[in-house]
Structure formats: C-alpha cells, structure tokens
Design an enzyme around this catalytic site. Structure first.
Site, PDB file in Angstrom:
ATOM      1  N   ASP A 149       0.611  -1.304   0.014  1.00 40.37           N
ATOM      2  CA  ASP A 149       0.058   0.087  -0.129  1.00 40.37           C
ATOM      3  C   ASP A 149       0.775   1.314   0.551  1.00 40.37           C
ATOM      4  O   ASP A 149       0.322   2.048   0.040  1.00 40.37           O
ATOM      5  CB  ASP A 149      -1.930  -0.055   1.431  1.00 40.37           C
ATOM      6  N   GLU A 150       1.993   1.441  -0.300  1.00 42.33           N
ATOM      7  CA  GLU A 150       2.939   2.408   0.015  1.00 42.33           C
ATOM      8  C   GLU A 150       3.782   2.621  -1.786  1.00 42.33           C
ATOM      9  O   GLU A 150       3.975   1.403  -1.801  1.00 42.33           O
ATOM     10  CB  GLU A 150       4.223   2.259   0.900  1.00 42.33           C
TER      11      GLU A 150
END
Length: 114
Positions: A94-95
């Site tokens: 998610d980064e």
C-alpha cells in the site's frame, strides 16, 4: 499499474505532484509541468525510512530485469546525465514503489522515493 511520463522538452522523467491544488506531472530536471486530466487519479505520499530497515544490495554488474536507459537524470557523483532506472516495491504493497537509478558512466546506484 505504473506509468512513467517523460518531459516533452528535455526527455527527463516526470513525477506526479500537487501544484496550486491541482494534480500535475512535473519534470525532475527542467520543471516543466503538465496538468493531469480530471479522469486520472494521482496519489503520492512521502515515506520516511528508518535505519533499521533492510537495504537492497545489488552486485556491481547486476541489473534487474526491466531496467531502462534514461537521459536527463543527473548522477550525484559524476554529474553524468544518463542512467538506467527501474522500479521496485521495497515496502508494503500500500506504499509507493522506489525508483532506482544506476549511472551509465561511474556505476553509482541511488534511489528516489515518492
């Protein structure tokens, strides 16, 4: 899906940014900006890495598959303006991924975060 945009003026890589409240692609070398169409969603975030995190180590001659040659990116060591670049997901999914560069002249490897 990752889409890499290149500057029409100097052929350097452009990165998504916010400018006056609007999403734009900005050239990392000459500062040229192109507004992103409203139908396109651009999400950026800054990630601070701690010293305790693992470091990716590449052998001197090793180049990841998918590495591409790019002009207009200045090497911090020798100021050469040509390098190979590749993108790796070095943190959680998610980064944002990390962009790596390797100078075609001196071989220095460095990275950029979103």
């Amino acid at each position: 899906m990752i889409v890499v945009k290149f500057c029409p003026k100097c052929n350097s890589m452009m990165v998504p940014k916010k400018s006056n409240g609007k999403n734009v692609y900005r050239c990392t070398k000459c500062g040229y900006e192109k507004e992103v169409p409203e139908t396109t969603i651009v999400v950026t975030s800054k990630v601070k890495h701690s010293i305790k995190e693992k470091t990716l180590v590449l052998e001197e001659e090793e180049m990841p598959s998918g590495a591409q040659k790019i002009k207009g990116v200045l090497c911090p060591s020798c100021k050469n303006d040509e390098a190979y670049f590749w993108i790796l997901q070095t943190r959680r999914a998610d980064e944002p991924p990390t962009r790596f560069y390797k100078c075609t002249k001196c071989g220095k490897v460095w990275r950029e975060y979103e």
